[in-house]
Write a protein that holds these residues in place. Structure first.
Motif, mmCIF file in Angstrom:
data_model
loop_
_atom_site.group_PDB
_atom_site.id
_atom_site.type_symbol
_atom_site.label_atom_id
_atom_site.label_comp_id
_atom_site.label_asym_id
_atom_site.label_seq_id
_atom_site.Cartn_x
_atom_site.Cartn_y
_atom_site.Cartn_z
ATOM 1 N N PRO A 29 0.792 -1.235 0.000
ATOM 2 C CA PRO A 29 0.000 0.000 0.000
ATOM 3 C C PRO A 29 0.822 1.281 0.000
ATOM 4 O O PRO A 29 0.292 2.351 -0.309
ATOM 5 C CB PRO A 29 -0.823 -0.120 1.278
ATOM 6 N N GLY A 30 2.097 1.217 0.390
ATOM 7 C CA GLY A 30 2.920 2.421 0.419
ATOM 8 C C GLY A 30 2.293 3.545 1.214
ATOM 9 O O GLY A 30 1.799 3.335 2.322
ATOM 10 N N ALA A 65 9.563 -1.731 1.836
ATOM 11 C CA ALA A 65 8.581 -2.711 1.355
ATOM 12 C C ALA A 65 8.907 -4.099 1.900
ATOM 13 O O ALA A 65 8.007 -4.857 2.283
ATOM 14 C CB ALA A 65 8.555 -2.718 -0.172
ATOM 15 N N TYR A 66 10.179 -4.431 1.951
ATOM 16 C CA TYR A 66 10.601 -5.726 2.508
ATOM 17 C C TYR A 66 10.165 -5.848 3.973
ATOM 18 O O TYR A 66 9.602 -6.862 4.389
ATOM 19 C CB TYR A 66 12.114 -5.879 2.378
ATOM 20 N N GLY A 97 -6.622 -6.868 -7.220
ATOM 21 C CA GLY A 97 -7.650 -6.224 -6.418
ATOM 22 C C GLY A 97 -7.108 -5.624 -5.126
ATOM 23 O O GLY A 97 -7.773 -4.821 -4.485
ATOM 24 N N ASN A 98 -5.893 -6.013 -4.732
ATOM 25 C CA ASN A 98 -5.269 -5.455 -3.537
ATOM 26 C C ASN A 98 -4.423 -4.243 -3.921
ATOM 27 O O ASN A 98 -4.248 -3.943 -5.094
ATOM 28 C CB ASN A 98 -4.424 -6.522 -2.841
ATOM 29 N N SER A 99 -3.884 -3.535 -2.939
ATOM 30 C CA SER A 99 -3.106 -2.317 -3.183
ATOM 31 C C SER A 99 -1.670 -2.670 -3.554
ATOM 32 O O SER A 99 -0.940 -3.216 -2.742
ATOM 33 C CB SER A 99 -3.086 -1.442 -1.931
ATOM 34 N N TRP A 100 -1.281 -2.312 -4.779
ATOM 35 C CA TRP A 100 0.089 -2.552 -5.248
ATOM 36 C C TRP A 100 0.617 -1.306 -5.927
ATOM 37 O O TRP A 100 -0.146 -0.526 -6.496
ATOM 38 C CB TRP A 100 0.119 -3.713 -6.249
#
Length: 197
Positions: A29-30, A65-66, A97-100
């Motif tokens: 999601p950042g 992110a890791y 459908g998820n946040s990328w």
């Protein structure tokens, strides 16, 4: 959760797949996330070895992110009511459908590597990837042999019938060096799974 796991363990099985596996959502999601890491610690005070260098505040690249992926896997293992997280195969659900991130596949890959590395650190029975080839390509792309995702088993979604699911067993795995072990098909509005061996 404990009640459902106990019930599932009583299934008759019948394939090479374990009677019970766990399936977890994944995302990157950042800035849009309700929580994002700002250091290489998780939980607080516990250092995490980060292959991408130090995670620092307002870093939305590979390093943080890791740690995000590592932290989410830690949460899945320890705060969701699972008494023996090492006793299962864990499938990472990778879907559009998820946040990328739409611009940083490397950071998306780092999230999944963080999750995989955490699960391996507690000696789970296995880690695999659930997705379709097109979604995987859009989110992560090609995985090199140095990635901890390389050679993970694949659970391929997208078939419309059991015949299609059987056919998908011969599709390429999501990561080179891996193997398609499960496929999924939809019938009557429900998802069903087919074991490839």
């Amino acid at each position: 959760m404990a009640e459902q796991l106990k019930w599932a363990a009583t299934s008759s099985g019948g394939t090479a797949q374990p009677k019970v596996s766990l399936y977890v959502n994944t995302a990157n999601p950042g800035r849009a996330g309700s929580w994002w890491p700002s250091s290489d610690e998780y939980p607080s005070g516990t250092p995490v070895r980060n292959p991408y260098g130090p995670c620092q505040p307002k870093d939305y690249g590979k390093a943080c992110a890791y740690i995000y992926g590592y932290a989410k896997a830690w949460d899945d293992a320890y705060i969701r009511g699972i008494s023996n997280p090492a006793g299962y195969v864990w499938w990472l659900d990778v879907e559009t459908g998820n946040s990328w991130s739409t611009s940083d596949k490397d950071a998306n890959r780092a999230v999944l590597e963080g999750m995989t590395d955490f699960f391996r650190s507690i000696n789970v029975k296995g880690v695999g990837i659930y997705s379709t080839g097109s979604q995987w390509s859009q989110i992560v792309g090609t995985i090199g042999s140095s990635s901890s995702l390389y050679s993970l088993p694949s659970w391929l979604a997208g078939a419309r019938s059991v015949t299609g699911a059987k056919g998908n067993c011969s599709n390429p795995p999501l990561t080179a060096g891996g193997r398609v072990t499960l496929t999924q098909f939809v019938s009557g509005g429900f998802d069903y799974d087919y074991s490839c061996f």
